[in-house]
Write a protein that holds these residues in place. Structure first.
Motif, PDB file in Angstrom:
ATOM      1  N   GLN A 124       0.811  -1.215   0.000  1.00  0.00           N
ATOM      2  CA  GLN A 124       0.000   0.000   0.000  1.00  0.00           C
ATOM      3  C   GLN A 124       0.852   1.277   0.000  1.00  0.00           C
ATOM      4  OE1 GLN A 124      -3.493  -0.073  -0.286  1.00  0.00           O
ATOM      5  NE2 GLN A 124      -3.051   2.051  -0.817  1.00  0.00           N
ATOM      6  N   PRO A 125       1.916   1.357   0.810  1.00  0.00           N
ATOM      7  CA  PRO A 125       2.706   2.600   0.780  1.00  0.00           C
ATOM      8  C   PRO A 125       3.299   2.897  -0.597  1.00  0.00           C
ATOM      9  CG  PRO A 125       3.253   1.313   2.731  1.00  0.00           C
ATOM     10  CD  PRO A 125       2.360   0.452   1.890  1.00  0.00           C
TER      11      PRO A 125
ATOM     12  N   GLY B 214       0.677  -2.846   5.116  1.00  0.00           N
ATOM     13  CA  GLY B 214       1.986  -2.945   5.750  1.00  0.00           C
ATOM     14  C   GLY B 214       3.084  -2.580   4.777  1.00  0.00           C
ATOM     15  N   GLY B 215       4.320  -2.688   5.236  1.00  0.00           N
ATOM     16  CA  GLY B 215       5.444  -2.333   4.387  1.00  0.00           C
ATOM     17  C   GLY B 215       5.883  -0.908   4.620  1.00  0.00           C
ATOM     18  N   GLU B 216       7.105  -0.618   4.196  1.00  0.00           N
ATOM     19  CA  GLU B 216       7.657   0.707   4.472  1.00  0.00           C
ATOM     20  C   GLU B 216       7.361   1.670   3.333  1.00  0.00           C
ATOM     21  OE1 GLU B 216      11.864   0.268   4.712  1.00  0.00           O
ATOM     22  OE2 GLU B 216      12.070  -0.262   2.608  1.00  0.00           O
ATOM     23  N   LYS B 217       7.385   2.945   3.689  1.00  0.00           N
ATOM     24  CA  LYS B 217       7.232   3.977   2.667  1.00  0.00           C
ATOM     25  C   LYS B 217       8.429   3.944   1.720  1.00  0.00           C
ATOM     26  CE  LYS B 217       4.683   7.752   4.883  1.00  0.00           C
ATOM     27  NZ  LYS B 217       4.855   9.142   5.354  1.00  0.00           N
TER      28      LYS B 217
ATOM     29  N   ALA C 239       8.082  -2.137  -8.401  1.00  0.00           N
ATOM     30  CA  ALA C 239       8.515  -2.585  -7.071  1.00  0.00           C
ATOM     31  C   ALA C 239       7.395  -3.297  -6.319  1.00  0.00           C
ATOM     32  CB  ALA C 239       8.992  -1.378  -6.262  1.00  0.00           C
ATOM     33  N   ARG C 240       7.740  -4.402  -5.678  1.00  0.00           N
ATOM     34  CA  ARG C 240       6.770  -5.089  -4.837  1.00  0.00           C
ATOM     35  C   ARG C 240       6.833  -4.594  -3.397  1.00  0.00           C
ATOM     36  NH1 ARG C 240       7.732 -10.089  -8.021  1.00  0.00           N
ATOM     37  NH2 ARG C 240       9.483 -10.561  -6.682  1.00  0.00           N
TER      38      ARG C 240
ATOM     39  N   MET D 293       6.618   9.629   0.933  1.00  0.00           N
ATOM     40  CA  MET D 293       7.927   8.975   0.979  1.00  0.00           C
ATOM     41  C   MET D 293       8.649   9.343   2.269  1.00  0.00           C
ATOM     42  SD  MET D 293       9.096   9.859  -2.946  1.00  0.00           S
ATOM     43  CE  MET D 293      10.113   8.423  -3.205  1.00  0.00           C
ATOM     44  N   GLN D 294       9.712   8.606   2.563  1.00  0.00           N
ATOM     45  CA  GLN D 294      10.567   9.002   3.672  1.00  0.00           C
ATOM     46  C   GLN D 294      11.888   9.494   3.115  1.00  0.00           C
ATOM     47  OE1 GLN D 294      11.678   5.604   6.108  1.00  0.00           O
ATOM     48  NE2 GLN D 294      10.859   4.211   4.563  1.00  0.00           N
TER      49      GLN D 294
END
Length: 692
Positions: free
Chosen positions: A310-311, A337-340, A619-620, A657-658
């Motif tokens: 999702q991010p 879940g997952g990182e930005k 990207a996954r 984004m981070q």
DNA sequence: TTTTGAAGTCTCTCC
DNA sequence: GACTTCAAAA
């Protein structure tokens, strides 16, 4: 659900042949609707990562289940690789029957049809396919013959001429319109353009040469005429499926309409948000007009994304929301879940490279295989620094995209020998190879070619030519070589490899004499020989190499064939249709991505934006966008210039984004963002972990 | 006429 | 930084 299934949701459980009901069972509702669609036109609007390939594969499988004969199904894809992949997956569903399905690119399919039916339509058998630079060379001959470009002020060069020609053929936009749009400075030469094109066309016919555009053009003409031949060809297939429809052009659309004269069983799959080939004449009008061209067409949108977290989707959805789209899709996923995604500011290019290498090694340690990671960029040369670093650190990689290998002068030299054997009238190749010989220059070469033309290009014409004394030795050596090769069999296992070896006994010394950096060039020729291994005739080899150029250095047997865990470096274009667990997009700098020359008009900028979208949606689980802040500009002298972040990563996108800064100590700090996210010195974190 | 050296020109994406 | 084109020397 196992971990694997979560990470690779696209790799479903395709194992054993099953019945029709089962075939549709693994699909979501929209996918199933597309796959089970009965006869008639079908347009599938498939957002990035929505299981487009899976849907197509299942549709092919279901058609076969329905009893459609495999050889009456045509699957048109963008690359040979994706056709093979799809048919292999179909085979896992329905067994070996799918092997007989016809699949390939438009150009390769056109080639197959023209070899078979061309002669009946006045295209002599044994034609040779020219690649882009061959076409340019031939255009140059026309230009010179018409006395253009001498003294006349700034007459367009051969590449420009060819580009305009190709664009005209593929889009049917009048030359005058192309000129005023793209080359206003050449508008005054419209009439000369026409003369050059007429001469170019005549030259191709004389020499029995065919360029890429001709392949499509002849196919279109074949199916558009009236008569039994057109009927025969358009009746070859009961079902036609087209992948990446957003990247087809007007001519290809004509071909499809011609092929569907007796039925309308045409399935096209595409995503207008991923249209990135307008430089080749592609137009999303084909998608937009599909319901008009094929009345009654069913439209099925695929909107559930199975690929990305999702991010990542938040980020890419924001990016593409800036574009004007006709078919709006709202991609969603259940992969929470997952990182930005990271937005990484690096001090300069070396810092960017270090970040990429360090981070990918870290991911590798966490268990992500190298083959599940890719580094993407706008243009081939942008990975040079990275390639050096990867080599130094012993990280295996393959590079996709670019046709550099076949464009290299020494490779073209060797191919010229084979081509004159195959087509004695190919004077472009004759000229090239004659100019290689010591003692033969421009005048002698032209004289020899004229003499051969006088003798109607008979096979002994070159032997009967009387060279000036200076060129005797070279002439003799060449005659001997060509005679030897002509005396050999026309077809045999390993024939082409053998012929190249024979050519190299003469050519390698010339190469050493003429070029610097001899070793890598000789290695290229070794690779050429390796590729040729599978071909038993020159004609097959030359056609194949023009239509399906080796996509990666890896295809060439480069490095160790045993290495199956390799990182991929790719242009954004060549990454289309692929996906990886972790993706790095480097050089996200205005002027690089988007490229400076694309900044001219809004349409080009929009295409660059879609290209960025394509890159990021590969990207996954992990997405890193990097940009170097300072770049050493060789053109401007010796000063560093400060880069601007790519305009596509505007404030709204950045909020998804981070931000990370690498080597902040020496760098000009990134443009201060209010509420700056945490800054991490990755080098400090990683220092000592993987060696210097 | 051929060869060699030097200045000049772009910078991409691909069948 | 690599390749083409142009000009002078052999």
């Amino acid at each position: 659900m196992t971990d694997d299934a979560r990470v690779y949701p696209q790799r479903p459980r395709e194992v054993e042949p099953r019945g029709p009901a089962d075939l549709a069972a693994g699909l979501n509702e929209a996918q199933a609707r597309a796959a089970t669609h009965p006869d008639g036109p079908l347009l599938v609007i498939a957002g990035a990562g929505t299981g487009k390939t899976r849907t197509l594969v299942h549709r092919v499988a279901l058609l076969l289940e329905r009893g459609i004969r495999p050889e009456r199904i045509l699957l048109l894809t963008f690359t040979r690789r994706s056709a093979q992949e799809m048919l292999a997956r179909a085979e896992r569903l329905v067994g070996s029957v799918s092997r007989s399905v016809h699949g390939g690119t438009f150009h390769a399919t056109a080639h197959r049809l023209l070899r078979r039916y061309g002669e009946a339509a006045g295209l002599p058998a044994g034609f040779t396919i020219m690649d882009q630079s061959d076409a340019g060379d031939l255009m140059q001959l026309s230009r010179a013959k018409l006395g253009l470009g001498e003294k006349k002020k700034r007459f367009p060069k051969k590449e420009t001429l060819h580009h305009v020609y190709s664009r005209h053929v593929n889009t049917e936009i009048p030359v005058a319109a192309i000129l005023s749009e793209e080359y206003p400075q050449f508008v005054e030469f419209e009439e000369e353009f026409g003369r050059v094109f007429a001469d170019y066309t005549a030259r191709k016919a004389e020499r029995n040469l065919v360029d890429y555009d001709d392949l499509l053009l002849f196919w279109a003409m074949l199916v558009e005429t009236d008569g039994p031949l057109a009927q025969r060809i358009s009746g070859l297939y009961d079902h036609i499926l087209v992948d990446e429809y957003q990247d087809t052009n007007h001519l290809q659309s004509r071909i499809l309409r011609g092929m569907c004269r007796t039925h309308a069983n045409l399935t096209v799959v595409g995503d207008d948000a991923q249209s990135i080939y307008s430089f080749r004449g592609a137009t999303i009008r084909n998608i937009l007009d599909f319901p008009h061209h094929f009345p009654g067409a069913a439209i099925v949108p695929l909107e559930e994304n199975y690929r990305s977290t999702q991010p990542i989707l938040d980020c890419t959805n924001t990016l593409i929301s800036r574009a004007e789209e006709r078919y709006t899709k709202n991609l969603y996923t259940h992969r929470t879940g997952g990182e930005k995604p990271w937005l990484v500011t690096a001090h300069d290019e070396p810092a960017q490279t270090r970040f990429v290498v360090d981070r990918l090694l870290e991911l590798h340690e966490e268990g992500v295989p190298l083959r599940e990671m890719a580094v993407l960029f706008r243009a081939g040369y942008m990975s040079a620094d990275l390639e050096i670093e990867l080599t130094a650190r012993g990280i295996p990689f393959e590079k996709w995209g670019g046709l550099k290998f076949l464009e290299a002068a020494h490779v073209k030299d060797v191919l010229a020998f084979l081509r004159v054997l195959e087509n004695p009238r190919d004077d472009v190749s004759w000229y090239r190879l004659l100019m290689l010989m010591p003692g033969i220059g421009d005048v002698t070469a032209r004289g020899a070619i004229d003499a051969m033309a006088q003798l109607a290009w008979s096979s002994d014409a070159f032997g009967r030519y009387q060279p000036p004394p200076r060129a005797r030795a070279a002439h003799g050596a060449l005659v001997e070589l060509l005679d030897q090769l002509r005396a050999g069999p026309a077809e045999a296992d390993g024939l082409v490899t053998h012929e190249i070896a024979r050519v190299r006994r003469l050519y390698d010394d010339i190469l050493r004499e003429r070029y610097d950096r001899v070793e890598p060039r000789l290695a290229d020729l070794d690779q050429l020989q390796t590729i040729s291994g599978g071909y038993s005739s020159r004609a097959a080899f030359l056609s194949a190499i023009a239509l399906e150029p080796p996509q990666a250095t890896q295809d060439l047997g480069f490095g160790s064939g045993s290495e199956d865990d390799t990182l991929v470096l790719s242009t954004a274009h060549s990454a289309k249709g692929r996906e990886w667990d972790a993706v790095f997009v480097i050089w996200a700098v205005d002027g690089y991505f988007p490229m400076a020359r694309a900044l001219g008009d809004d349409e080009q900028i929009e295409e660059e934006r879609r290209l960025m979208y394509v890159a990021m949606t590969r990207a996954r689980n992990h997405l890193f966008i990097t940009y170097p802040l300072n770049v050493y500009d060789t053109r401007r002298g010796s000063d560093y210039s400060i880069d601007q972040l790519s305009r596509f990563l505007d404030r709204g996108v950045r909020e998804t984004m981070q931000r990370v800064v690498v080597d902040a100590g020496e760098a000009t700090p990134p443009a201060a963002e209010p509420a700056a996210p945490p800054v991490v010195d990755l080098r400090a974190m990683l220092r000592g972990r993987f060696g210097a």
